[in-house]
Design an enzyme around this catalytic site. Structure first.
Site, PDB file in Angstrom:
ATOM      1  N   SER A 144     -26.606  33.642 -12.303  1.00 45.44           N
ATOM      2  CA  SER A 144     -27.072  34.054 -13.630  1.00 45.44           C
ATOM      3  C   SER A 144     -28.136  33.122 -14.220  1.00 45.44           C
ATOM      4  O   SER A 144     -28.131  32.833 -15.415  1.00 45.44           O
ATOM      5  CB  SER A 144     -25.896  34.211 -14.603  1.00 45.44           C
ATOM      6  N   LYS A 160     -31.529  40.957  -3.083  1.00 47.54           N
ATOM      7  CA  LYS A 160     -30.321  41.685  -2.645  1.00 47.54           C
ATOM      8  C   LYS A 160     -30.702  43.095  -2.179  1.00 47.54           C
ATOM      9  O   LYS A 160     -31.775  43.277  -1.617  1.00 47.54           O
ATOM     10  CB  LYS A 160     -29.283  41.686  -3.771  1.00 47.54           C
ATOM     11  N   GLU A 174     -21.943  36.994  -1.334  1.00 49.05           N
ATOM     12  CA  GLU A 174     -21.658  38.420  -1.112  1.00 49.05           C
ATOM     13  C   GLU A 174     -21.408  38.693   0.367  1.00 49.05           C
ATOM     14  O   GLU A 174     -20.646  39.587   0.723  1.00 49.05           O
ATOM     15  CB  GLU A 174     -22.807  39.268  -1.673  1.00 49.05           C
ATOM     16  N   HIS A 226     -24.574  33.664   1.938  1.00 45.48           N
ATOM     17  CA  HIS A 226     -24.504  34.065   0.533  1.00 45.48           C
ATOM     18  C   HIS A 226     -23.094  34.544   0.204  1.00 45.48           C
ATOM     19  O   HIS A 226     -22.416  35.136   1.039  1.00 45.48           O
ATOM     20  CB  HIS A 226     -25.527  35.183   0.245  1.00 45.48           C
ATOM     21  N   ASN A 247     -33.649  36.169  -4.753  1.00 44.84           N
ATOM     22  CA  ASN A 247     -32.834  36.963  -3.826  1.00 44.84           C
ATOM     23  C   ASN A 247     -32.770  38.378  -4.389  1.00 44.84           C
ATOM     24  O   ASN A 247     -32.071  38.628  -5.369  1.00 44.84           O
ATOM     25  CB  ASN A 247     -31.438  36.327  -3.733  1.00 44.84           C
ATOM     26  N   GLY A 295     -24.211  37.182 -10.983  1.00 39.94           N
ATOM     27  CA  GLY A 295     -24.313  38.547 -11.496  1.00 39.94           C
ATOM     28  C   GLY A 295     -23.399  38.834 -12.672  1.00 39.94           C
ATOM     29  O   GLY A 295     -23.208  39.985 -13.049  1.00 39.94           O
ATOM     30  N   GLU A 331     -23.796  28.024  -5.586  1.00 41.28           N
ATOM     31  CA  GLU A 331     -23.672  29.228  -6.413  1.00 41.28           C
ATOM     32  C   GLU A 331     -22.200  29.510  -6.683  1.00 41.28           C
ATOM     33  O   GLU A 331     -21.526  30.142  -5.858  1.00 41.28           O
ATOM     34  CB  GLU A 331     -24.284  30.430  -5.693  1.00 41.28           C
TER      35      GLU A 331
HETATM   36  P1  PGA Z   1     -27.697  36.288 -10.046  1.00 43.87           P
HETATM   37  O1  PGA Z   1     -27.534  36.129  -8.454  1.00 43.87           O
HETATM   38  O2  PGA Z   1     -28.872  35.459 -10.464  1.00 43.87           O
HETATM   39  O3  PGA Z   1     -27.917  37.763 -10.275  1.00 43.87           O
HETATM   40  O4  PGA Z   1     -26.424  35.803 -10.670  1.00 43.87           O
HETATM   41  C1  PGA Z   1     -27.733  34.900  -7.819  1.00 43.87           C
HETATM   42  C2  PGA Z   1     -27.491  35.028  -6.337  1.00 43.87           C
HETATM   43  O5  PGA Z   1     -26.571  35.754  -5.948  1.00 43.87           O
HETATM   44  O6  PGA Z   1     -28.209  34.431  -5.496  1.00 43.87           O
END
Ligand code: PGA
Length: 254
Positions: free
Chosen positions: A215, A11, A99, A97, A9, A175, A169
């Site tokens: 992460s 983003k 976010e 997601h 992803n 993140g 997640e």
């Molecule tokens: P990250 O994001 O690996 O940077 O923690 C995962 C995601 O949001 O799909």
């Protein structure tokens, strides 16, 4: 036997040049493990989907979008339909997601409509679910995840479900560099699979791929993948570095 699945992803990152450069490196790396079983997808921003899809067209790497709208066309300024995503070469689409849930304000109901619209449009949705830190600390993880699954998949037939991938997640792990322990992740993945077995049936639940995200890095992916109910990963930050993403793919491939 569920085929491992690693999706990146991206983003709101990359540009027209670096998106293609990144995926070209992933294609080269993927070709080196062509004999092994693993599904690979990258999810660039909308505006680079077509260029990235062209760059992967002769490879085993698939393309997904990070979001989709639930209407087919019309006066929905700024939105993108399932048919548009298909038209530019998408196979997958991320729905719900964290976010989008927590920054943009998407609800379970909207996400449910997106899943249904994506499936009707011939896309394979990746339904993201996961609890906030406060919810985990308050002992609400199972309740939150159960609600997100029940409402996200509401009204979906068994036949449709088989085209869905779930991504667990935990929001506090996204993140932040703070990964769920393999045991914490496995416990929730098990719960999700049991819930799917209850809503649908056990053979179908056993077929559904459940990815872990939050992460995921080259140094923690192997122990996560070793868990019986973890079938791959949805990778954010580490998917922007070709070498790291390829290392994660390599460790997931069987
Ligand atoms: P990250 O994001 O690996 O940077 O923690 C995962 C995601 O949001 O799909």
């Amino acid at each position: 036997m569920r085929k491992p699945f690693v999706a990146g992803n991206w983003k709101m990152n990359t540009d027209s040049h670096s998106s293609v450069e990144l995926v070209e490196r992933i294609v080269v790396g993927a070709s080196k493990i062509a004999g092994r079983a693993v599904t690979i997808a990258v999810c660039p921003p909308f505006v680079y989907l077509q260029a990235v899809a062209q760059a992967v067209s002769a490879s085993s790497v698939a393309v997904g979008a990070q979001d989709v709208y639930f209407e087919q066309n019309g006066a929905f300024t700024g939105e993108v339909s399932p048919a548009m995503l298909k038209d530019v070469g998408c196979t997958y689409v991320i729905c719900g997601h964290s976010e989008r849930r927590h920054i943009i304000g998407e609800t379970d109901e909207m996400i449910n409509k997106k899943i249904a619209a994506a499936l009707a449009g011939g896309l394979l949705p990746i339904l993201c679910i996961g609890e906030l830190l406060g919810e985990r600390e308050a002992g609400q993880t199972n309740k939150v995840v159960t609600r997100q699954i029940e409402q996200g998949l509401a009204g979906l037939s068994a036949e449709k479900l088989s085209a869905v991938t779930v991504a667990y997640e935990p929001v506090w792990a996204i993140g932040t560099g703070r990964t769920a322990t393999p045991q914490q992740a496995q416990q929730v993945h098990r719960l999700i699979r049991e819930l799917l077995a209850k809503i649908y049936d056990e053979p179908l639940a056993a077929e559904i791929r459940i990815l872990y995200g939050g992460s995921v890095k080259p140094d923690n992916c192997a122990e996560l993948m070793a868990q019986p109910d973890i079938d791959g990963s949805l990778v954010g930050g580490a998917s922007l570095k070709a070498d790291d993403f390829l290392a994660i793919i390599e460790s997931a491939a069987v």
